[in-house]
Motif scaffolding. Structure first.
Motif, mmCIF file in Angstrom:
data_model
loop_
_atom_site.group_PDB
_atom_site.id
_atom_site.type_symbol
_atom_site.label_atom_id
_atom_site.label_comp_id
_atom_site.label_asym_id
_atom_site.label_seq_id
_atom_site.Cartn_x
_atom_site.Cartn_y
_atom_site.Cartn_z
ATOM 1 N N GLU A 156 0.827 -1.211 0.000
ATOM 2 C CA GLU A 156 0.000 0.000 0.000
ATOM 3 C C GLU A 156 0.862 1.261 0.000
ATOM 4 N N ALA A 157 2.118 1.134 0.473
ATOM 5 C CA ALA A 157 3.043 2.261 0.480
ATOM 6 C C ALA A 157 3.883 2.311 -0.797
ATOM 7 N N GLY A 158 3.668 1.338 -1.692
ATOM 8 C CA GLY A 158 4.373 1.338 -2.967
ATOM 9 C C GLY A 158 5.519 0.354 -3.072
ATOM 10 N N PHE A 159 5.815 -0.407 -2.009
ATOM 11 C CA PHE A 159 6.914 -1.359 -2.075
ATOM 12 C C PHE A 159 6.593 -2.506 -3.039
ATOM 13 N N ARG A 160 7.601 -2.865 -3.840
ATOM 14 C CA ARG A 160 7.450 -3.988 -4.765
ATOM 15 C C ARG A 160 8.317 -5.182 -4.370
ATOM 16 N N ARG A 161 9.528 -4.934 -3.901
ATOM 17 C CA ARG A 161 10.399 -6.013 -3.430
ATOM 18 C C ARG A 161 11.484 -5.397 -2.542
ATOM 19 N N PRO A 162 11.134 -5.035 -1.290
ATOM 20 C CA PRO A 162 12.126 -4.433 -0.399
ATOM 21 C C PRO A 162 13.176 -5.461 0.014
ATOM 22 N N THR A 163 14.442 -5.047 0.026
ATOM 23 C CA THR A 163 15.531 -5.985 0.335
ATOM 24 C C THR A 163 16.502 -5.368 1.341
ATOM 25 N N GLY A 164 17.574 -4.713 0.881
ATOM 26 C CA GLY A 164 18.605 -4.203 1.770
ATOM 27 C C GLY A 164 18.161 -3.012 2.590
ATOM 28 N N LEU A 165 18.800 -2.853 3.781
ATOM 29 C CA LEU A 165 18.456 -1.786 4.710
ATOM 30 C C LEU A 165 19.707 -1.124 5.261
ATOM 31 N N ALA A 166 19.570 0.166 5.581
ATOM 32 C CA ALA A 166 20.644 0.884 6.269
ATOM 33 C C ALA A 166 20.035 2.005 7.094
ATOM 34 N N VAL A 167 20.498 2.147 8.328
ATOM 35 C CA VAL A 167 20.055 3.241 9.190
ATOM 36 C C VAL A 167 20.914 4.465 8.909
ATOM 37 N N VAL A 168 20.251 5.594 8.666
ATOM 38 C CA VAL A 168 20.945 6.856 8.405
ATOM 39 C C VAL A 168 20.370 7.902 9.356
ATOM 40 N N GLY A 169 21.088 8.179 10.449
ATOM 41 C CA GLY A 169 20.568 9.109 11.448
ATOM 42 C C GLY A 169 19.307 8.557 12.078
ATOM 43 N N ASP A 170 18.223 9.338 12.022
ATOM 44 C CA ASP A 170 16.954 8.874 12.574
ATOM 45 C C ASP A 170 16.025 8.348 11.482
ATOM 46 N N ARG A 173 17.046 3.779 5.122
ATOM 47 C CA ARG A 173 17.068 3.681 3.669
ATOM 48 C C ARG A 173 16.746 2.235 3.293
ATOM 49 N N VAL A 174 15.749 2.077 2.426
ATOM 50 C CA VAL A 174 15.261 0.760 2.032
ATOM 51 C C VAL A 174 15.479 0.582 0.532
ATOM 52 N N VAL A 175 16.174 -0.484 0.152
ATOM 53 C CA VAL A 175 16.349 -0.803 -1.264
ATOM 54 C C VAL A 175 15.094 -1.527 -1.746
ATOM 55 N N ASP A 176 14.453 -0.985 -2.768
ATOM 56 C CA ASP A 176 13.319 -1.661 -3.404
ATOM 57 C C ASP A 176 13.813 -2.201 -4.741
ATOM 58 N N THR A 177 14.132 -3.485 -4.767
ATOM 59 C CA THR A 177 14.834 -4.073 -5.905
ATOM 60 C C THR A 177 14.029 -3.989 -7.194
ATOM 61 N N LEU A 178 12.772 -4.390 -7.168
ATOM 62 C CA LEU A 178 11.980 -4.396 -8.401
ATOM 63 C C LEU A 178 11.615 -2.993 -8.857
ATOM 64 N N ALA A 179 11.539 -2.047 -7.924
ATOM 65 C CA ALA A 179 11.225 -0.666 -8.294
ATOM 66 C C ALA A 179 12.477 0.116 -8.692
ATOM 67 N N ASN A 180 13.669 -0.468 -8.496
ATOM 68 C CA ASN A 180 14.939 0.176 -8.855
ATOM 69 C C ASN A 180 15.101 1.547 -8.200
ATOM 70 N N GLY A 203 23.281 7.206 -10.950
ATOM 71 C CA GLY A 203 22.095 7.339 -10.113
ATOM 72 C C GLY A 203 20.943 6.451 -10.529
ATOM 73 N N GLU A 204 21.106 5.694 -11.605
ATOM 74 C CA GLU A 204 20.084 4.743 -12.031
ATOM 75 C C GLU A 204 20.489 3.336 -11.603
ATOM 76 N N PHE A 205 19.492 2.447 -11.509
ATOM 77 C CA PHE A 205 19.751 1.110 -10.984
ATOM 78 C C PHE A 205 19.163 0.029 -11.883
ATOM 79 N N ASN A 206 19.766 -1.146 -11.761
ATOM 80 C CA ASN A 206 19.234 -2.342 -12.415
ATOM 81 C C ASN A 206 19.226 -3.458 -11.369
ATOM 82 N N PHE A 207 18.109 -3.570 -10.662
ATOM 83 C CA PHE A 207 17.918 -4.528 -9.583
ATOM 84 C C PHE A 207 18.968 -4.374 -8.472
ATOM 85 N N PRO A 208 18.967 -3.231 -7.788
ATOM 86 C CA PRO A 208 19.853 -3.066 -6.628
ATOM 87 C C PRO A 208 19.400 -3.991 -5.504
ATOM 88 N N THR A 209 20.328 -4.378 -4.630
ATOM 89 C CA THR A 209 19.969 -5.335 -3.587
ATOM 90 C C THR A 209 20.370 -4.902 -2.179
#
Length: 332
Positions: A156-170, A173-180, A203-209
């Motif tokens: 419902e928030a637009g995620f298609r295939r969330p994968t990698g994560l990183a905390v940046v301050g508060d 950052r969520v990698v959405d692989t299928l949404a590039n 700055g463009e991606f092809n299936f980032p993970t």
């Protein structure tokens, strides 16, 4: 002096030599990269599995096992994402195990957090939050330190295939692989920004993970099917990239996890060749470690990686364990 005394004296003189030989053998047996006579930069520390970290079962648990016929088993099915949180706790997302494995490294203790998920991939730890991506269900899950679910956002928030994560301050950052794209999420589960699009340009991606943070808040993204790493500043602006498809040292074939040490060196897991490659900021290959197998320091289909205080934890997926290494800084 008697013959017996002379023998004892000779034995005493030989003792330091024997001790030196034993110590030399123990040092030589240490698994390091590069190998001697080069100065070592990476040292293998230990392997971690739930059974090894869980400790011996208590008398009551043994008694209950005899009564019930149940035998408590600790198994990692397919470890993928790893992160190191406060207090030296290591969190491991088990892709099909429906749980987070939690290792208290200082205490050598083990526990787990059950999660109703079909494909747990990424894990990240904030000061009082844990985040996990359930990729197949297209959702991001937030937990408190005890494993209680606080909120979930998904398709419902637009995620298609969330994968990698990183905390940046508060934020997260969520990698959405299928949404590039990379999505910015607040600690309360609100999407506040995103960047990226499908393509091969800067700055463009092809299936980032996978994604990691480094000095100055920089972001390092494993742009998997472009076979490269892209670097962005703290404001998500493109800085540079490196890498190409190939089978030579420094090339990428199945790039997986990514992390950065205290000197800003960039570690990329190469899943096909069972090694971790280390690069400088310009993309120059410095060293690689690991290698195919199941022995000390070996890897088999490795995936995620995390670094904290120069302790390196790698998800050794097919061996169902975590391999721990140490980055040996040069003396100043």
């Amino acid at each position: 002096m008697s013959a017996m005394s002379r023998k004892r004296m000779a034995g005493c003189r030989r003792l330091p030599v024997l001790m030196a030989l034993i110590l030399a053998r123990s040092v030589a047996a240490e698994t390091v990269w590069p190998e001697p006579p080069e100065h070592p930069r990476i040292r293998f520390v230990r392997s971690i599995t739930p059974a090894e970290a869980g400790g011996k079962p208590s008398f009551l648990s043994k008694l209950w096992g005899l009564i019930s016929g149940e035998k408590k088993q600790y198994v990692m099915t397919q470890p993928y994402g790893v992160c190191l949180g406060p207090g030296g706790r290591l969190f491991v997302a088990d892709t099909f195990g429906r749980c987070l494995h939690v290792y208290d490294l200082p205490k050598n203790a083990y526990s787990n957090m059950r999660i109703d998920g079909d494909s747990l991939i990424g894990v990240a730890a904030g000061s009082d939050r844990l985040y996990v991506t359930d990729s197949a269900r297209r959702r991001l899950v937030c937990l408190n330190p005890k494993g209680r679910e606080l909120w979930t956002i998904g398709a419902e928030a637009g995620f298609r295939r969330p994968t990698g994560l990183a905390v940046v301050g508060d934020q997260l950052r969520v990698v959405d692989t299928l949404a590039n794209k990379i999505v910015s999420v607040t600690r309360d589960g609100k999407i506040v920004g995103q960047f990226g699009a499908h393509g091969k340009g800067p700055g463009e991606f092809n299936f980032p993970t996978n994604i990691a943070t480094g000095p100055g808040g920089r972001l390092y993204v494993c742009d998997s099917m472009n076979f490269r790493v892209q670097i962005f500043d703290a404001q998500n602006r493109y800085i540079s990239s490196f890498g190409k498809l190939g089978d030579s040292s420094g090339d990428f074939n199945r790039p997986k996890g990514i992390a950065v040490d205290s000197d800003g060196n960039i570690y990329v897991v190469e899943g096909l060749h069972d090694v971790v490659q280390i690069f400088d900021e310009s993309g120059r290959l410095l060293l690689f470690f690991g290698g195919s197998g199941s022995g000390e320091g070996d890897l088999w289909l490795p995936t995620g990686i995390a670094i904290q205080d120069d302790r390196i934890c790698v998800a050794d997926s097919a061996n169902r364990r975590i391999q721990v290494y140490e980055y040996l800084k040069e003396s100043r």
